[in-house]
Design a protein around this motif. Structure first.
Motif, mmCIF file in Angstrom:
data_model
loop_
_atom_site.group_PDB
_atom_site.id
_atom_site.type_symbol
_atom_site.label_atom_id
_atom_site.label_comp_id
_atom_site.label_asym_id
_atom_site.label_seq_id
_atom_site.Cartn_x
_atom_site.Cartn_y
_atom_site.Cartn_z
ATOM 1 N N MET A 275 -31.851 8.810 8.771
ATOM 2 C CA MET A 275 -30.778 8.869 7.581
ATOM 3 C C MET A 275 -31.237 8.901 6.245
ATOM 4 S SD MET A 275 -27.722 9.608 7.738
ATOM 5 C CE MET A 275 -26.579 10.062 6.447
ATOM 6 N N ALA A 276 -32.374 7.965 6.220
ATOM 7 C CA ALA A 276 -33.051 7.963 4.666
ATOM 8 C C ALA A 276 -33.802 9.478 4.427
ATOM 9 C CB ALA A 276 -34.145 6.714 4.605
ATOM 10 N N TYR A 277 -34.542 9.733 5.274
ATOM 11 C CA TYR A 277 -35.046 11.118 5.060
ATOM 12 C C TYR A 277 -34.066 12.485 5.060
ATOM 13 C CZ TYR A 277 -39.480 9.013 6.802
ATOM 14 O OH TYR A 277 -40.748 8.354 6.632
ATOM 15 N N TYR A 278 -33.064 12.323 5.784
ATOM 16 C CA TYR A 278 -31.963 13.148 5.809
ATOM 17 C C TYR A 278 -31.302 13.309 4.525
ATOM 18 C CZ TYR A 278 -28.100 15.944 7.884
ATOM 19 O OH TYR A 278 -27.173 16.888 8.153
ATOM 20 N N THR A 279 -31.212 12.148 3.797
ATOM 21 C CA THR A 279 -30.445 12.058 2.446
ATOM 22 C C THR A 279 -31.324 12.562 1.525
ATOM 23 O OG1 THR A 279 -29.252 10.020 3.426
ATOM 24 C CG2 THR A 279 -29.378 10.345 0.987
ATOM 25 N N GLY A 280 -32.723 12.445 1.777
ATOM 26 C CA GLY A 280 -33.667 12.965 0.766
ATOM 27 C C GLY A 280 -33.550 14.241 0.813
ATOM 28 N N ALA A 281 -33.554 14.743 1.904
ATOM 29 C CA ALA A 281 -33.485 16.414 1.980
ATOM 30 C C ALA A 281 -32.213 16.982 1.468
ATOM 31 C CB ALA A 281 -33.437 16.842 3.374
ATOM 32 N N TYR A 282 -31.075 16.221 1.448
ATOM 33 C CA TYR A 282 -29.670 16.492 0.967
ATOM 34 C C TYR A 282 -29.688 16.633 -0.365
ATOM 35 C CZ TYR A 282 -24.785 16.206 0.149
ATOM 36 O OH TYR A 282 -23.470 16.247 -0.857
ATOM 37 N N ILE A 283 -30.426 15.458 -0.992
ATOM 38 C CA ILE A 283 -30.278 15.525 -2.259
ATOM 39 C C ILE A 283 -31.229 16.452 -3.017
ATOM 40 C CG2 ILE A 283 -31.245 13.990 -4.399
ATOM 41 C CD1 ILE A 283 -30.570 11.332 -2.777
ATOM 42 N N LEU A 284 -32.469 16.902 -2.405
ATOM 43 C CA LEU A 284 -33.120 17.801 -2.906
ATOM 44 C C LEU A 284 -32.337 19.283 -2.742
ATOM 45 C CD1 LEU A 284 -36.050 18.275 -4.005
ATOM 46 C CD2 LEU A 284 -36.938 18.717 -1.461
ATOM 47 N N SER A 285 -31.818 19.497 -1.675
ATOM 48 C CA SER A 285 -30.989 20.744 -1.640
ATOM 49 C C SER A 285 -29.967 20.975 -2.388
ATOM 50 C CB SER A 285 -30.523 20.714 -0.172
ATOM 51 O OG SER A 285 -31.249 20.783 0.918
ATOM 52 N N LEU A 286 -29.131 19.774 -2.802
ATOM 53 C CA LEU A 286 -28.051 19.580 -3.563
ATOM 54 C C LEU A 286 -28.486 20.159 -4.878
ATOM 55 C CD1 LEU A 286 -24.905 19.184 -3.302
ATOM 56 C CD2 LEU A 286 -25.510 16.653 -3.968
ATOM 57 N N SER A 287 -29.488 19.687 -5.273
ATOM 58 C CA SER A 287 -30.188 19.891 -6.603
ATOM 59 C C SER A 287 -30.525 21.250 -7.063
ATOM 60 C CB SER A 287 -31.532 19.127 -7.056
ATOM 61 O OG SER A 287 -32.517 19.712 -6.218
ATOM 62 N N GLY A 288 -30.348 22.202 -6.251
ATOM 63 C CA GLY A 288 -30.749 23.516 -6.323
ATOM 64 C C GLY A 288 -32.195 23.849 -6.366
ATOM 65 N N SER A 289 -32.999 22.856 -5.903
ATOM 66 C CA SER A 289 -34.624 23.120 -5.542
ATOM 67 C C SER A 289 -34.814 24.306 -4.752
ATOM 68 C CB SER A 289 -35.032 22.040 -5.227
ATOM 69 O OG SER A 289 -36.458 22.082 -4.953
ATOM 70 N N HIS A 290 -35.867 25.011 -4.969
ATOM 71 C CA HIS A 290 -36.367 26.053 -4.090
ATOM 72 C C HIS A 290 -37.481 25.452 -3.484
ATOM 73 C CE1 HIS A 290 -34.395 29.404 -6.838
ATOM 74 N NE2 HIS A 290 -33.592 28.558 -6.280
ATOM 75 N N ASP A 291 -37.789 24.340 -3.345
ATOM 76 C CA ASP A 291 -38.876 23.611 -2.724
ATOM 77 C C ASP A 291 -38.247 23.758 -1.230
ATOM 78 O OD1 ASP A 291 -41.210 22.577 -1.683
ATOM 79 O OD2 ASP A 291 -41.519 21.277 -3.376
ATOM 80 N N PHE A 292 -38.109 24.700 -0.469
ATOM 81 C CA PHE A 292 -37.450 24.699 0.830
ATOM 82 C C PHE A 292 -38.656 24.271 2.042
ATOM 83 C CE2 PHE A 292 -35.577 28.543 -1.161
ATOM 84 C CZ PHE A 292 -34.346 28.078 -1.377
ATOM 85 N N ASN A 293 -39.862 24.301 1.533
ATOM 86 C CA ASN A 293 -40.801 23.622 2.508
ATOM 87 C C ASN A 293 -40.855 21.988 2.475
ATOM 88 O OD1 ASN A 293 -42.220 25.782 3.682
ATOM 89 N ND2 ASN A 293 -43.282 26.234 1.481
ATOM 90 N N LYS A 294 -40.603 21.219 0.980
ATOM 91 C CA LYS A 294 -40.286 20.055 1.295
ATOM 92 C C LYS A 294 -39.184 19.843 1.936
ATOM 93 C CE LYS A 294 -40.525 16.093 -2.285
ATOM 94 N NZ LYS A 294 -40.632 15.892 -3.441
ATOM 95 N N VAL A 295 -38.046 20.424 1.605
ATOM 96 C CA VAL A 295 -36.659 20.135 2.662
ATOM 97 C C VAL A 295 -37.136 20.202 3.914
ATOM 98 C CG1 VAL A 295 -34.554 20.780 2.921
ATOM 99 C CG2 VAL A 295 -35.314 20.981 0.553
ATOM 100 N N LEU A 296 -37.738 21.015 4.390
ATOM 101 C CA LEU A 296 -38.166 21.402 5.554
ATOM 102 C C LEU A 296 -38.905 20.064 6.153
ATOM 103 C CD1 LEU A 296 -37.835 22.985 8.123
ATOM 104 C CD2 LEU A 296 -39.718 24.085 7.546
ATOM 105 N N ASP A 297 -39.881 19.536 5.339
ATOM 106 C CA ASP A 297 -40.696 18.557 5.791
ATOM 107 C C ASP A 297 -40.167 17.209 5.792
ATOM 108 O OD1 ASP A 297 -43.301 17.056 6.051
ATOM 109 O OD2 ASP A 297 -42.742 16.133 4.176
ATOM 110 N N LEU A 298 -38.867 17.195 5.088
ATOM 111 C CA LEU A 298 -38.278 15.757 5.168
ATOM 112 C C LEU A 298 -37.259 15.773 6.398
ATOM 113 C CD1 LEU A 298 -37.084 15.327 1.382
ATOM 114 C CD2 LEU A 298 -38.666 13.906 2.653
ATOM 115 N N LEU A 299 -36.704 17.035 6.542
ATOM 116 C CA LEU A 299 -35.684 17.274 7.801
ATOM 117 C C LEU A 299 -36.674 16.918 9.198
ATOM 118 C CD1 LEU A 299 -33.570 20.281 6.735
ATOM 119 C CD2 LEU A 299 -32.742 18.023 7.042
ATOM 120 N N GLN A 300 -37.836 17.426 9.000
ATOM 121 C CA GLN A 300 -38.757 17.215 10.129
ATOM 122 C C GLN A 300 -39.143 15.720 10.422
ATOM 123 O OE1 GLN A 300 -40.023 19.672 12.503
ATOM 124 N NE2 GLN A 300 -40.210 17.650 13.586
ATOM 125 N N LYS A 301 -39.333 15.039 9.361
ATOM 126 C CA LYS A 301 -39.392 13.535 9.501
ATOM 127 C C LYS A 301 -38.194 12.930 9.831
ATOM 128 C CE LYS A 301 -42.963 12.948 5.911
ATOM 129 N NZ LYS A 301 -43.114 12.209 4.259
#
Length: 359
Positions: A275-301
């Motif tokens: 849930m912690a990693y998932y929330t991190g990915a959610y916050i990053l996505s919600l911000s409009g960030s284009h760092d999709f690779n970082k989002v993907l890395d957090l989702l993988q974790k």
């Protein structure tokens, strides 16, 4: 400034601060207008807080509600004597006092800043209690923990009609009082269990108000006998991360929530880490960030933390969506690059064999 003008100034400032602290209604009951002072009084008396948010000079209902219900002798007898009364009013007249002329004296500017600071404190409480309308009534513990709220209704034309609605909420108020008594009496892990019971009974929107309470949990159960340390370590990080994100520091927010999953000294189980990693990915996505690779890395974790966890399917779905988005972006970039190369080739073909100009 003359002696007389100084006296007049201090009389004005003192009068303003007095009103900001408390006022008395026609029924003789004192209404505080400062949360900290109302809370101190409530803690000393052992009473809960009857909290009113109002807009006396603009919302067309608060002033009438006060006159017809809250300032009556019946209210003082049935409700007022059982609670510490707190009114946070957002009147235009008060807000106007935060602005002073450019040539105002330092004393006048100081007085205006004092009022502005109080106003900001009240606005913070509006956000914390998710006020959606004015007037709004809340019942809280002396510490300000949410117990219940009573939605204003146009039918509250007199005290009996309001009291009939108020009595419908008495069961929830009594239940919360029971939780708080259990928390006060308990020690160690029993207190942790009592805190958890109150936390779980509190609506999600108001759980952040309980942070001061569940900060006690680690010291009450150092060996994690209740198995709840991870839950409250995550809860604190979750609340803190969203506060930081709201301030515009997205990277800081992501760091806070994911660090609790990375820290082996903490007590999160695999689902909580997910849930912690998932929330991190959610916050990053919600911000409009284009760092999709970082989002993907957090989702993988998140997925790796608990492949069979209760949120694993949601994580996999989000992961698939992000991978598809990255693929589309890569294809788009590739097509753009090819288009640029073709354009350059055409330009070269058009100029082939023609003399070039030299400067």
């Amino acid at each position: 400034m003359t002696i007389n003008s100084k006296a007049a100034f201090f009389k004005t400032v003192f009068g303003v601060l007095f009103v900001l602290t408390f006022f008395s209604c026609s029924n003789g009951k004192k209404w505080y207008t400062n949360f900290d002072e109302a809370s101190a009084k409530a803690k000393k008396s052992g009473k809960n807080i009857f909290l009113l948010f109002s807009g006396d000079d603009w919302d067309n209902t608060s002033a009438g509600f006060k006159a017809d219900v809250l300032q009556t002798d019946e209210f003082a007898k049935e409700i007022g004597k059982k609670y510490v009364l707190l009114n946070l009013d957002f009147s235009q007249d008060e807000y106007a006092k935060t602005e002073v002329e450019e040539n105002a004296t330092e004393e006048e500017k100081t007085a205006a800043q004092e009022i502005a600071t109080r106003y900001q404190e009240k606005e913070k409480l509006v956000l914390e209690y998710h006020v959606q309308q004015y007037p709004a009534v809340f019942i809280t513990t002396p510490e300000g923990y949410y117990i219940d709220s009573i939605n204003y209704d146009a039918s509250f034309t007199d005290f009996p009609k309001f009291y009939e609605k108020f009595k419908d909420h008495q069961g929830l108020i009594d239940k919360a009082n029971g939780f708080m008594q259990a928390i006060k009496k308990a020690k160690g892990k029993d207190k942790v269990l009592a805190i958890d019971a109150f936390y779980e009974s509190t609506p999600v929107d108001y759980q952040p108000l309980l942070v001061p309470m569940f900060k006690e949990v680690p010291s009450l159960d150092e060996e994690n006998e209740t198995g709840l340390l991870g839950k409250y370590e995550l809860a604190q990080a979750y609340i803190q991360s969203f506060e930081i994100a709201n301030e515009g520091n997205v990277d800081g927010a992501v760091s806070v929530i994911t660090s609790v999953a990375d820290n082996p000294a903490l007590h999160l189980d695999k689902d909580q880490k997910q849930m912690a990693y998932y929330t991190g990915a959610y916050i990053l996505s919600l911000s409009g960030s284009h760092d999709f690779n970082k989002v993907l890395d957090l989702l993988q974790k998140a997925y790796d933390a608990s492949p069979n966890g209760i949120h694993a399917k949601d994580v996999q779905s989000a992961k698939g969506y992000t991978e598809n988005l990255i693929r589309i972006m890569d294809e788009y970039s590739s097509e753009e690059g090819e288009g640029t190369d073709e354009s350059e080739d055409e330009n070269e073909s058009e100029t082939d064999g023609q003399p070039t100009q030299e400067n």
